[in-house]
Enzyme design. Structure first.
Site, PDB file in Angstrom:
ATOM      1  N   ASP A   1       3.409  14.918  -2.313  1.00 22.80           N
ATOM      2  CA  ASP A   1       4.268  13.777  -2.648  1.00 22.80           C
ATOM      3  C   ASP A   1       5.606  14.333  -3.154  1.00 22.80           C
ATOM      4  O   ASP A   1       6.486  14.651  -2.348  1.00 22.80           O
ATOM      5  CB  ASP A   1       3.524  12.930  -3.680  1.00 22.80           C
ATOM      6  CG  ASP A   1       4.211  11.632  -4.026  1.00 22.80           C
ATOM      7  OD1 ASP A   1       5.188  11.275  -3.354  1.00 22.80           O
ATOM      8  OD2 ASP A   1       3.778  10.951  -4.981  1.00 22.80           O
TER       9      ASP A   1
ATOM     10  N   LYS B   1       3.743  13.086   2.490  1.00 25.49           N
ATOM     11  CA  LYS B   1       4.418  11.831   2.088  1.00 25.49           C
ATOM     12  C   LYS B   1       5.836  12.190   1.648  1.00 25.49           C
ATOM     13  O   LYS B   1       6.022  12.941   0.707  1.00 25.49           O
ATOM     14  CB  LYS B   1       3.616  11.173   0.957  1.00 25.49           C
ATOM     15  CG  LYS B   1       4.104   9.813   0.574  1.00 25.49           C
ATOM     16  CD  LYS B   1       3.044   9.025  -0.192  1.00 25.49           C
ATOM     17  CE  LYS B   1       2.970   9.392  -1.642  1.00 25.49           C
ATOM     18  NZ  LYS B   1       1.990   8.551  -2.377  1.00 25.49           N
TER      19      LYS B   1
ATOM     20  N   ARG C   1     -12.738   7.861  -3.230  1.00 24.61           N
ATOM     21  CA  ARG C   1     -12.743   9.191  -2.594  1.00 24.61           C
ATOM     22  C   ARG C   1     -13.731   9.277  -1.439  1.00 24.61           C
ATOM     23  O   ARG C   1     -13.559  10.045  -0.510  1.00 24.61           O
ATOM     24  CB  ARG C   1     -13.167  10.282  -3.595  1.00 24.61           C
ATOM     25  CG  ARG C   1     -12.148  10.616  -4.653  1.00 24.61           C
ATOM     26  CD  ARG C   1     -12.579  11.922  -5.364  1.00 24.61           C
ATOM     27  NE  ARG C   1     -11.963  12.068  -6.668  1.00 24.61           N
ATOM     28  CZ  ARG C   1     -10.739  12.555  -6.876  1.00 24.61           C
ATOM     29  NH1 ARG C   1      -9.990  12.911  -5.865  1.00 24.61           N
ATOM     30  NH2 ARG C   1     -10.267  12.662  -8.099  1.00 24.61           N
TER      31      ARG C   1
END
Ligand code: XMP
Ligand code: MG
Length: 172
Positions: free
Chosen positions: A100, A128, A162
């Site tokens: 990220d 991302k 998850r």
């Protein structure tokens, strides 16, 4: 109620993992490759990845933590669990679920360099982009997204989701 919007199905994931595993197998044939999975999120991707490679590898794990909210880290990263194998003069591939800001991977690359591996590269399942704050190179990535909080396939929100075999966009 939180909404889960499908992003990648199990079939999508299977073919993405097969493709990246083929690239890695080609690039590291006849090397001493050690995969280092970043706990906890990368455990599902790493376990699929190693079974799709056709080269021998060693496997270890590392774990970091950072203070912050459920959806973004503070950027202040600390080591929680160190590696246990000797990576000196070895080729290392860090395996992470998602990048990220890139601060976690930057910390990990800098930290693992202190053990003097021959090379260090990075493999992420999802890249991302929108909040990137570092210029680290992502050597292998399976899927690109711009933004949004993703769960499933090892990725969690407060330790939930998850176990899902697909990837979903979580809308709270
Ligand atoms: P960065 O690259 O910002 O990543 O240092 C910090 C940590 O946050 C996790 N992360 C996510 N986890 N869904 C998740 O479940 C997401 O969309 C997401 N984005 C970042 C990442 O794994 C890393 O540990
Ligand atoms: Mg993570």
């Amino acid at each position: 109620m939180p909404e889960l919007v499908p992003v990648l199905s199990k079939n999508d994931i299977d073919s993405l993992v097969t493709k990246v595993a083929h690239r890695i197998s080609t690039d590291y044939r006849n090397h001493d490759l050690i995969l280092i999975g970043v706990l906890k999120g990368a455990f599902v991707f790493l376990s699929d990845l190693v079974r799709s490679l056709d080269i021998p590898v060693q496997i270890d794990f590392i774990r970091v933590f950072s203070y912050g909210s459920d959806m973004s880290s503070s950027g202040e990263i600390h080591l929680k669990k160190d590696i246990e194998v000797d990576i000196k003069d070895k080729d290392v591939l860090i395996v992470e679920d998602i990048v990220d800001t890139g601060l976690t991977l930057k910390y990990l690359i800098d930290y693992l360099r202190s053990y003097h591996p021959k090379t260090i590269k990075v493999c992420v399942f999802i890249d991302k982009h929108q909040r990137r704050e570092t210029d680290i190179a992502i050597d292998y990535s399976c899927h690109d997204v711009d933004k949004g909080f993703l769960v499933g396939y090892g990725l969690d929100y407060n330790e939930n989701y998850r176990y899902l075999s697909g990837i979903y966009h979580l809308k709270l």
